[in-house]
Design a protein around this motif. Structure first.
Motif, short mmCIF file in Angstrom:
data_model
loop_
_atom_site.label_atom_id
_atom_site.label_comp_id
_atom_site.label_asym_id
_atom_site.label_seq_id
_atom_site.Cartn_x
_atom_site.Cartn_y
_atom_site.Cartn_z
N MET A 81 0.85 -1.29 0.03
CA MET A 81 -0.10 -0.07 -0.01
C MET A 81 0.87 1.18 0.02
SD MET A 81 -2.98 -0.87 2.91
CE MET A 81 -3.92 -2.25 2.75
N LYS A 82 0.72 2.21 -1.00
CA LYS A 82 1.23 3.37 -0.96
C LYS A 82 0.40 4.26 -0.36
CE LYS A 82 2.76 7.18 -4.36
NZ LYS A 82 2.89 7.48 -5.54
N ILE A 83 0.86 4.89 0.78
CA ILE A 83 0.05 6.00 1.43
C ILE A 83 0.74 7.20 1.59
CG2 ILE A 83 -0.88 6.41 3.92
CD1 ILE A 83 -1.75 3.79 2.92
N VAL A 121 1.11 -6.36 5.38
CA VAL A 121 1.05 -5.47 4.66
C VAL A 121 2.33 -4.62 4.69
CG1 VAL A 121 -0.44 -3.08 4.68
CG2 VAL A 121 -1.53 -5.10 5.61
N LEU A 145 3.57 -1.18 3.97
CA LEU A 145 3.14 0.20 4.09
C LEU A 145 4.34 0.88 3.37
CD1 LEU A 145 1.40 0.67 7.34
CD2 LEU A 145 0.46 0.45 5.16
N LEU A 162 5.15 4.70 3.07
CA LEU A 162 4.46 6.22 3.45
C LEU A 162 5.45 7.12 2.85
CD1 LEU A 162 4.77 5.14 7.44
CD2 LEU A 162 2.62 5.17 5.67
N MET A 169 -3.46 4.47 11.99
CA MET A 169 -2.92 3.66 10.90
C MET A 169 -3.73 2.32 10.79
SD MET A 169 -0.82 5.48 9.33
CE MET A 169 -0.28 4.20 8.12
N VAL A 200 -5.66 1.23 7.23
CA VAL A 200 -5.53 -0.14 6.93
C VAL A 200 -7.01 -0.80 6.69
CG1 VAL A 200 -4.22 -2.24 6.82
CG2 VAL A 200 -2.89 0.01 7.22
#
Ligand code: GDP
Length: 174
Positions: A6-8, A55, A57, A59, A164, A168
């Protein structure tokens, strides 16, 4: 084992605590100094979400913005979620969240055309010098399509993990 990547995006005005938030969450420490980063940084964190799910992540912290600046599409590309931060002791940083959210919704949508899930964080809750009222944040959060809002203190490590996890969880449920 299922792995999600996941690109957050971490967005918000300068000095609200974005870099500190990432340091706290990823490194587990509060540096307590002002770091003026140039350009875009990203940090990685692996979450062991469940017995069968991991996951990864990414950030992305936009850096060193003293005020709202429209971001490039490259920065937004491929993102699946956003953490928007303002400083409870700085009303301008709250007002600018409207602009950050407009920019985000304009440039970044999920492949299905839906807006990116975005959580709003009212940071520096440890300070007594609050200038943004809870009701105002609640109303703003609802009116602007945030998935939730939370008070955080990166300094005191309050609600960082929780925020967070909430984001998610929302991304995984889509
Ligand atoms: P950025 O420009 O948004 O990346 O903000 P920084 O992470 O550099 O933080 C700006 C300043 O706010 C620094 O001096 C931090 O130590 C301070 N800061 C960040 N989070 C908190 C917090 O929760 N409480 C307090 N009191 N100070 C904070």
């Amino acid at each position: 084992m299922r792995e999600h990547v996941m690109k957050i995006l971490i967005v918000g005005d300068g000095n609200v605590g974005k870099s500190s938030f990432v340091d706290r969450y990823v490194l587990g420490q509060f540096s307590g100094r002002y770091k003026m980063t140039m350009g875009v940084d990203f940090s990685l964190k692996i979450l062991h979400w469940s017995e069968r799910e991991k996951v990864r992540l990414q950030l992305w912290d936009i850096a060193g913005q003293e005020r709202f600046v429209s971001m490039t599409r490259i920065y937004y590309r491929g993102a699946v979620g956003c953490v928007m931060i303002f400083d409870l002791s700085d009303s301008r940083s709250f007002l600018n969240c409207r602009l950050w959210k407009q920019d985000l919704d304009l440039k970044s949508v999920l492949p299905n055309g839906q807006p990116l899930p975005c959580i709003l964080l009212a940071n520096k809750s440890d300070l007594s010098a609050r200038v943004v009222a809870t009701d105002t944040i609640e109303e703003f959060s609802k009116a602007n399509g945030f998935i939730a809002w939370m008070e955080t203190s990166v300094k005191k490590n309050t609600n960082i993990e929780e925020a967070m996890r909430r984001l998610v969880q929302e991304i995984l449920s889509l």
